[in-house]
Design an enzyme around this catalytic site. Structure first.
Site, PDB file in Angstrom:
ATOM      1  N   TYR A  52       0.900  -1.360  -0.165  1.00 46.83           N
ATOM      2  CA  TYR A  52       0.006   0.172  -0.015  1.00 46.83           C
ATOM      3  C   TYR A  52       0.825   1.227  -0.073  1.00 46.83           C
ATOM      4  CZ  TYR A  52      -4.447  -2.593   1.180  1.00 46.83           C
ATOM      5  OH  TYR A  52      -5.251  -3.604   1.270  1.00 46.83           O
ATOM      6  N   GLY A  53       1.489   1.506  -1.243  1.00 44.34           N
ATOM      7  CA  GLY A  53       2.223   2.984  -1.381  1.00 44.34           C
ATOM      8  C   GLY A  53       3.527   2.521  -1.732  1.00 44.34           C
TER       9      GLY A  53
END
Length: 329
Positions: A52-53
């Site tokens: 996530y990122g």
């Protein structure tokens, strides 16, 4: 109160994806304020992802900032992180080497500020037997105290049955909303109930759409990858707005927000006969939205049946994910 791996958690959890996996990540001060509000509001089951990122800014780096500032909250939160995929190619990797790389990276990025309570592979890697993947997790991480338990993510009923024979499964993360009620009829919820595994229900607000925040397909563009999803393409989007309109009308009758109604419906499904505990994990990047989502609205049996009728009669346009993304593995 519901429990996950013996730890009490709130009836509503918290999805962390929106903080870091979007074109414009949430400012740190705003994110920390939202996370603090979640703890104070009882939303203590947190779900993030290794991917996530970016390597520099993701669920773990954000959480490291948070628990450095609020170390007293570490024991209040039950943390699930997904991994088990190559960070550059996103190819699934449940091999011993892939699992070690993923878990070591997650634990190292948390920096000792918070124990990793549960770990799941983002999807099942069918190139590696579950017993091999689970064996590494159990012997090298759970037995040594580095990890609390194994979880599953985006799996089908067959995988749940197979996994439950091999390990104690802490929770199963699957999508559930009025837009995506599939797990209630495809055997996933039944399998979790059979093995007494709580469900962590992601996207209970239909990736924000059921809150009424999107009224035109152009408004989705700033939310990154979901703009590529079949349900957010123009024709499908305009058709699916009909369900949003139904939800808004029902919420007005109930005297709550559409998002609260959507979350309440997901939560209510765990109270039906033959169902496991179901914990919705809506995402929110502001303290104000966290407060809204944390207010669990109790629905009467008649209200649930009324919503069920709407859900069952509405044919959603578009698949949950693009064809390139594996589902129900």
């Amino acid at each position: 109160m519901p429990t996950v791996i013996g730890r009490e958690v709130g009836p509503i959890g918290y999805g962390l994806m929106g903080f870091t996996w979007r074109p414009e990540p949430t400012p740190l001060d705003q994110a920390i304020a939202a996370l603090k509000t979640a703890v104070e509001s009882g939303m203590t089951l947190w779900n993030g992802g290794e991917f996530y990122g970016t390597p520099e800014w993701n669920s773990m780096t954000l959480l490291r900032h948070y628990f450095t500032k609020y170390p007293e909250d570490a024991d209040k939160v039950t943390l699930i992180i997904k991994g088990g995929a190559d960070l550059k190619t996103h190819k699934l990797d449940g091999s011993p080497e892939g699992i070690r790389r993923s878990l070591d990276n997650i634990i190292n990025q948390l920096g000792g500020t918070k124990k990793l309570d549960l770990f799941s592979c983002t999807r099942r890697d069918h190139n590696t037997p579950l017993e091999v993947t689970f064996g590494v997790i159990q012997k090298e991480y759970i037995d040594t105290g580095k990890l609390g338990a194994i979880a599953l993510s985006e799996v089908n009923a067959q995988t749940i049955h197979e996994a439950a024979k091999l390990a104690k499964i802490g929770t199963v993360e699957v999508e559930l909303s009025m837009f995506s009620p599939d797990i209630l009829t495809n055997g996933v919820a039944a399998a979790c109930a059979e093995h007494d595994i709580p469900i962590t229900a992601y996207s209970p607000i239909g990736r924000g759409m059921l809150s009424g925040r999107f009224k035109d397909v152009s408004e989705v563009q700033s939310f990154g990858f979901i703009a590529t999803f079949p349900r957010f393409q123009k024709a499908a989007f305009e058709h699916n707005l009909q369900l949003v309109n139904h939800v808004e009308a029902l919420a007005k009758e109930k005297g709550c927000t559409p998002a609260q109604l959507a979350i309440a419906w997901v939560h209510s499904q765990g109270k039906r006969p033959g169902r496991p505990t179901i914990i919705p994990i809506p995402g929110a990047t502001t303290a104000e939205r966290v407060k809204e989502n944390s207010q669990l609205i109790e629905l009467t049996e008649d209200e649930v049946k009324k919503i069920d009728t709407v859900v069952e009669s509405f044919e959603v346009a578009g698949a949950r994910y693009p064809p390139s993304v594996p589902t129900n593995t």
